[in-house]
Design a protein around this motif. Structure first.
Motif, PDB file in Angstrom:
ATOM      1  N   ILE A   1      24.541  14.005  20.667  1.00  0.00           N
ATOM      2  CA  ILE A   1      24.061  13.303  19.477  1.00  0.00           C
ATOM      3  C   ILE A   1      24.174  14.250  18.289  1.00  0.00           C
ATOM      4  CG2 ILE A   1      22.121  12.130  18.366  1.00  0.00           C
ATOM      5  CD1 ILE A   1      21.057  11.480  21.153  1.00  0.00           C
ATOM      6  N   THR A   2      25.086  13.940  17.381  1.00  0.00           N
ATOM      7  CA  THR A   2      25.224  14.750  16.174  1.00  0.00           C
ATOM      8  C   THR A   2      24.390  14.092  15.085  1.00  0.00           C
ATOM      9  OG1 THR A   2      27.188  13.600  15.310  1.00  0.00           O
ATOM     10  CG2 THR A   2      27.542  15.400  16.881  1.00  0.00           C
ATOM     11  N   LEU A   3      23.593  14.896  14.408  1.00  0.00           N
ATOM     12  CA  LEU A   3      22.633  14.353  13.454  1.00  0.00           C
ATOM     13  C   LEU A   3      22.896  14.912  12.055  1.00  0.00           C
ATOM     14  CD1 LEU A   3      20.175  12.452  13.650  1.00  0.00           C
ATOM     15  CD2 LEU A   3      18.729  14.466  13.842  1.00  0.00           C
ATOM     16  N   GLY A   4      23.606  14.124  11.233  1.00  0.00           N
ATOM     17  CA  GLY A   4      23.770  14.468   9.830  1.00  0.00           C
ATOM     18  C   GLY A   4      22.531  14.029   9.080  1.00  0.00           C
ATOM     19  N   ARG A   5      22.265  14.640   7.911  1.00  0.00           N
ATOM     20  CA  ARG A   5      21.025  14.297   7.235  1.00  0.00           C
ATOM     21  C   ARG A   5      21.013  14.712   5.784  1.00  0.00           C
ATOM     22  NH1 ARG A   5      22.464  19.366   8.145  1.00  0.00           N
ATOM     23  NH2 ARG A   5      20.816  20.914   8.311  1.00  0.00           N
ATOM     24  N   GLN A   6      20.311  13.920   4.973  1.00  0.00           N
ATOM     25  CA  GLN A   6      19.970  14.318   3.632  1.00  0.00           C
ATOM     26  C   GLN A   6      18.786  15.280   3.711  1.00  0.00           C
ATOM     27  OE1 GLN A   6      19.205  10.465   1.764  1.00  0.00           O
ATOM     28  NE2 GLN A   6      21.098  10.652   0.585  1.00  0.00           N
ATOM     29  N   PHE A   7      18.683  16.148   2.728  1.00  0.00           N
ATOM     30  CA  PHE A   7      17.577  17.095   2.706  1.00  0.00           C
ATOM     31  C   PHE A   7      16.263  16.370   2.397  1.00  0.00           C
ATOM     32  CE2 PHE A   7      15.037  20.345   0.326  1.00  0.00           C
ATOM     33  CZ  PHE A   7      14.772  21.154   1.421  1.00  0.00           C
ATOM     34  N   GLY A   8      15.224  16.711   3.153  1.00  0.00           N
ATOM     35  CA  GLY A   8      13.903  16.161   2.896  1.00  0.00           C
ATOM     36  C   GLY A   8      13.574  14.905   3.666  1.00  0.00           C
ATOM     37  N   CYS A   9      14.417  14.549   4.649  1.00  0.00           N
ATOM     38  CA  CYS A   9      14.189  13.333   5.435  1.00  0.00           C
ATOM     39  C   CYS A   9      13.344  13.574   6.685  1.00  0.00           C
ATOM     40  CB  CYS A   9      15.518  12.724   5.878  1.00  0.00           C
ATOM     41  SG  CYS A   9      16.504  12.087   4.536  1.00  0.00           S
TER      42      CYS A   9
ATOM     43  N   ALA B   1      14.662  15.120   9.316  1.00  0.00           N
ATOM     44  CA  ALA B   1      15.620  14.932  10.414  1.00  0.00           C
ATOM     45  C   ALA B   1      15.431  15.957  11.522  1.00  0.00           C
ATOM     46  CB  ALA B   1      17.050  14.990   9.882  1.00  0.00           C
ATOM     47  N   ARG B   2      15.008  17.151  11.172  1.00  0.00           N
ATOM     48  CA  ARG B   2      14.799  18.179  12.191  1.00  0.00           C
ATOM     49  C   ARG B   2      13.722  17.743  13.192  1.00  0.00           C
ATOM     50  NH1 ARG B   2      13.694  23.963   9.851  1.00  0.00           N
ATOM     51  NH2 ARG B   2      15.825  23.551   9.163  1.00  0.00           N
ATOM     52  N   ASP B   3      12.608  17.254  12.677  1.00  0.00           N
ATOM     53  CA  ASP B   3      11.536  16.783  13.557  1.00  0.00           C
ATOM     54  C   ASP B   3      11.986  15.575  14.375  1.00  0.00           C
ATOM     55  OD1 ASP B   3       9.823  18.744  12.602  1.00  0.00           O
ATOM     56  OD2 ASP B   3       8.953  17.444  11.068  1.00  0.00           O
ATOM     57  N   ILE B   4      12.728  14.687  13.732  1.00  0.00           N
ATOM     58  CA  ILE B   4      13.244  13.510  14.439  1.00  0.00           C
ATOM     59  C   ILE B   4      14.180  13.942  15.557  1.00  0.00           C
ATOM     60  CG2 ILE B   4      14.768  11.500  14.202  1.00  0.00           C
ATOM     61  CD1 ILE B   4      13.578  11.135  11.371  1.00  0.00           C
ATOM     62  N   GLY B   5      15.076  14.876  15.263  1.00  0.00           N
ATOM     63  CA  GLY B   5      16.016  15.360  16.271  1.00  0.00           C
ATOM     64  C   GLY B   5      15.321  16.003  17.456  1.00  0.00           C
ATOM     65  N   LYS B   6      14.289  16.801  17.181  1.00  0.00           N
ATOM     66  CA  LYS B   6      13.545  17.448  18.253  1.00  0.00           C
ATOM     67  C   LYS B   6      12.879  16.413  19.154  1.00  0.00           C
ATOM     68  CE  LYS B   6      12.414  21.827  15.942  1.00  0.00           C
ATOM     69  NZ  LYS B   6      11.333  22.644  15.357  1.00  0.00           N
ATOM     70  N   ARG B   7      12.310  15.394  18.549  1.00  0.00           N
ATOM     71  CA  ARG B   7      11.630  14.357  19.334  1.00  0.00           C
ATOM     72  C   ARG B   7      12.617  13.537  20.149  1.00  0.00           C
ATOM     73  NH1 ARG B   7       7.982  11.261  15.147  1.00  0.00           N
ATOM     74  NH2 ARG B   7       7.577   9.982  17.008  1.00  0.00           N
ATOM     75  N   VAL B   8      13.787  13.273  19.571  1.00  0.00           N
ATOM     76  CA  VAL B   8      14.829  12.547  20.314  1.00  0.00           C
ATOM     77  C   VAL B   8      15.244  13.343  21.541  1.00  0.00           C
ATOM     78  CG1 VAL B   8      17.237  11.789  20.246  1.00  0.00           C
ATOM     79  CG2 VAL B   8      15.695  11.222  18.355  1.00  0.00           C
ATOM     80  N   ALA B   9      15.500  14.633  21.335  1.00  0.00           N
ATOM     81  CA  ALA B   9      15.912  15.492  22.449  1.00  0.00           C
ATOM     82  C   ALA B   9      14.832  15.549  23.516  1.00  0.00           C
ATOM     83  CB  ALA B   9      16.213  16.900  21.926  1.00  0.00           C
TER      84      ALA B   9
ATOM     85  N   GLY C   1      27.849  21.811  23.334  1.00  0.00           N
ATOM     86  CA  GLY C   1      28.261  20.451  23.649  1.00  0.00           C
ATOM     87  C   GLY C   1      28.857  20.274  25.030  1.00  0.00           C
ATOM     88  N   GLU C   2      28.826  21.318  25.856  1.00  0.00           N
ATOM     89  CA  GLU C   2      29.316  21.179  27.222  1.00  0.00           C
ATOM     90  C   GLU C   2      28.365  20.340  28.077  1.00  0.00           C
ATOM     91  OE1 GLU C   2      29.998  25.100  28.684  1.00  0.00           O
ATOM     92  OE2 GLU C   2      31.758  25.450  27.397  1.00  0.00           O
ATOM     93  N   LYS C   3      27.125  20.170  27.577  1.00  0.00           N
ATOM     94  CA  LYS C   3      26.188  19.282  28.254  1.00  0.00           C
ATOM     95  C   LYS C   3      25.414  18.491  27.207  1.00  0.00           C
ATOM     96  CE  LYS C   3      22.722  22.950  28.810  1.00  0.00           C
ATOM     97  NZ  LYS C   3      21.850  23.643  29.806  1.00  0.00           N
ATOM     98  N   SER C   4      24.657  17.509  27.635  1.00  0.00           N
ATOM     99  CA  SER C   4      23.953  16.628  26.700  1.00  0.00           C
ATOM    100  C   SER C   4      23.056  17.412  25.754  1.00  0.00           C
ATOM    101  CB  SER C   4      23.119  15.606  27.476  1.00  0.00           C
ATOM    102  OG  SER C   4      23.930  14.704  28.175  1.00  0.00           O
ATOM    103  N   CYS C   5      23.081  17.026  24.489  1.00  0.00           N
ATOM    104  CA  CYS C   5      22.262  17.726  23.508  1.00  0.00           C
ATOM    105  C   CYS C   5      22.197  16.941  22.206  1.00  0.00           C
ATOM    106  CB  CYS C   5      22.819  19.122  23.234  1.00  0.00           C
ATOM    107  SG  CYS C   5      24.497  19.141  22.543  1.00  0.00           S
ATOM    108  N   VAL C   6      21.268  17.365  21.353  1.00  0.00           N
ATOM    109  CA  VAL C   6      21.194  16.921  19.962  1.00  0.00           C
ATOM    110  C   VAL C   6      21.564  18.127  19.107  1.00  0.00           C
ATOM    111  CG1 VAL C   6      19.700  16.125  18.095  1.00  0.00           C
ATOM    112  CG2 VAL C   6      19.378  15.228  20.415  1.00  0.00           C
ATOM    113  N   ILE C   7      22.520  17.956  18.187  1.00  0.00           N
ATOM    114  CA  ILE C   7      22.916  19.034  17.290  1.00  0.00           C
ATOM    115  C   ILE C   7      22.756  18.550  15.855  1.00  0.00           C
ATOM    116  CG2 ILE C   7      24.737  20.605  16.568  1.00  0.00           C
ATOM    117  CD1 ILE C   7      25.993  20.346  19.297  1.00  0.00           C
TER     118      ILE C   7
END
Length: 206
Positions: free
Chosen positions: A6-14, A16-24, A97-103
């Motif tokens: 899961i690649t996570l692009g983002r605008q600053f201040g959204c 997204a980092r916390d969202i990505g951590k929770r998704v993972a 990316g050799e295994k499942s991840c959020v980046i």
């Protein structure tokens, strides 16, 4: 769960980092953001501060060569410290990316462009939402927060678009785009997780 990047692009201040951590965490997979710099620094022996300095900054010579030649040139033509920093960071991302991840960020959507397990997400939010969040999180006044938002977004867009065929933040460049100011962070996490599960099932004929 079958492999998914899961690649996570983002605008600053959204947020997204916390969202990505929770998704993972919810999916039981690895999470990478600034961790990539730590890994690259450890593997290369280069000071981590240099990775932090060049983080998501376009290196003209390096990115130009990547865009023309791909990754095959990297081990023998990275002549400057700037190029070497990017080389090791990109290698660390590929290894992650050799295994499942959020980046999060760092042109992971481009790096895994030909990988069928990649699911590309972009997180955005309305300006007022981002402004309030940045002001609170970083203890900034409104003017400073607004300037920081513009500068960081500009840097990320420049880094992404310098050598990618797709446009940073353009909906057509992603599999899923979410306005977190409309849906909220909790719903954003749930949507990404549900879509990821469906994506893996469809990709594997389930």
């Amino acid at each position: 769960m079958k492999k998914i990047i899961i690649t996570l692009g983002r605008q600053f201040g959204c947020g997204a980092r916390d969202i990505g951590k929770r998704v993972a965490e919810n999916l039981g997979i690895d999470y990478f953001d600034k961790e990539i710099m730590k890994i690259a620094a450890k593997e290369s022996g280069i000071d981590e501060k240099l990775f932090a300095y060049y983080d998501e900054r376009p290196s003209r010579s390096f990115l130009y060569n990547v865009s023309l030649e791909g990754y095959s040139f990297m081990n023998n033509t990275a002549s400057t410290i700037e190029d070497r920093v990017f080389q090791y960071q990109f290698e660390a991302i590929k290894k992650a990316g050799e295994k499942s991840c959020v980046i999060v960020g760092r042109c992971a959507d481009y790096i895994f462009d030909s990988d069928e397990s990649a699911f590309r997400v972009f997180i955005r939010a309305d300006d007022d939402y981002r402004l309030k969040r940045v002001m609170n999180k970083y203890s900034m006044d409104e003017k400073s927060a607004s300037k920081e938002i513009r500068n960081v977004d500009k840097k990320r867009a420049k880094f992404h678009d310098f050598y990618s065929d797709s446009k940073w933040g353009d909906a057509s460049s992603y599999d899923l785009c979410i306005n977190v100011s409309k849906l909220g962070a909790d719903n954003a996490v749930d949507i990404i997780c549900e879509c990821a599960k469906r994506f893996v099932g469809e990709e594997n004929g389930e």
